[in-house]
Design a protein around this motif. Sequence first.
Motif, PDB file in Angstrom:
ATOM      1  N   SER A 197      26.746  40.192  54.482  1.00 27.43           N
ATOM      2  CA  SER A 197      25.675  39.852  53.415  1.00 27.43           C
ATOM      3  C   SER A 197      24.227  39.384  55.294  1.00 27.43           C
ATOM      4  N   ARG A 212      17.444  35.291  50.621  1.00 24.48           N
ATOM      5  CA  ARG A 212      18.690  36.481  50.942  1.00 24.48           C
ATOM      6  C   ARG A 212      19.908  36.461  51.067  1.00 24.48           C
ATOM      7  N   ARG A 241      23.629  36.366  56.588  1.00 25.51           N
ATOM      8  CA  ARG A 241      24.375  35.510  57.184  1.00 25.51           C
ATOM      9  C   ARG A 241      25.303  36.035  57.936  1.00 25.51           C
ATOM     10  N   GLU A 242      26.652  37.233  57.837  1.00 22.74           N
ATOM     11  CA  GLU A 242      27.212  37.817  58.046  1.00 22.74           C
ATOM     12  C   GLU A 242      26.346  38.995  59.313  1.00 22.74           C
ATOM     13  N   GLU A 300      23.036  35.161  51.077  1.00 24.32           N
ATOM     14  CA  GLU A 300      24.412  35.814  50.899  1.00 24.32           C
ATOM     15  C   GLU A 300      24.309  37.481  49.607  1.00 24.32           C
ATOM     16  N   GLN A 301      22.877  37.362  49.857  1.00 23.04           N
ATOM     17  CA  GLN A 301      22.699  39.725  49.680  1.00 23.04           C
ATOM     18  C   GLN A 301      23.294  40.380  50.867  1.00 23.04           C
ATOM     19  N   LYS A 302      24.349  41.181  50.080  1.00 20.72           N
ATOM     20  CA  LYS A 302      24.800  42.615  50.825  1.00 20.72           C
ATOM     21  C   LYS A 302      23.553  42.891  51.756  1.00 20.72           C
TER      22      LYS A 302
END
Length: 241
Positions: free
Chosen positions: A100, A135, A102-103, A137-139
């Motif tokens: 994501s 966005r 975030r990651e 949490e979006q991949k």
Amino acid sequence: MADELSKHFLELTHIESFYGKIQALQGVNLYVDKGEIVTLIGSNGAGKSTTLKSISGQVTPKTGSILFDGKDITKNPTHVNAHLGIAQVPEGRRIFPRLSVRENLQIGAFAERSKSIIAERMERVFGYFPRLKERLEQKGGTMSGGEQQMLAIGRALMMKPKLLMLDEPSMGLAPIIVEQIFDIIKEMNKEGMTILLVEQNAFQALQLADRGYVIQTGNIVLEGPCSELLTNQQVREAYLA
């Protein structure tokens, strides 16, 4: 000792770098002062990316020296230079597509243990790129090219770098997105970020930066204030026509 040798924030002196037996840089001399935007322009295969890789530690120069913030970093591996404050946004973005937003951003702050500092840095990134917050949490791989470029720059900013190196940030992007990215680069610089920019769009790069270098077949052939390079006949014919 390095402080005595260099008055500049970053200084490359007679850098020769190789891929196997193929010589990519042939005695490159280049410097960047604190708070500047410096651009390196040239055709494909001229040695632009190799210059950045030599600074970051992905390529170890065979001869010459690289001084950064008073330290000799010529032979340093990439992770050491990252800890010293050198962040590179690679050509082609190279985000983690299955992770994501975030990651991806959290990976940029790999050296920081404090959750509050990581959160603080993330908010700073969102200040430049509000779309990333939307966005979160979006991949990464499902985002547009422009959003991925924003994410790649944001990930580098999570390191809180002293020097931000950008390799072809406009590549493959629509003109309106390129304009947005360049406006953000300008804003970051106004807030004190030192930037070394490699860019295929020579006209935009020279309009944005303070000083520029022109590299051909591993040699710096021209350098100077961007205002002068923009009117240089050789530059105009080769890169601005």
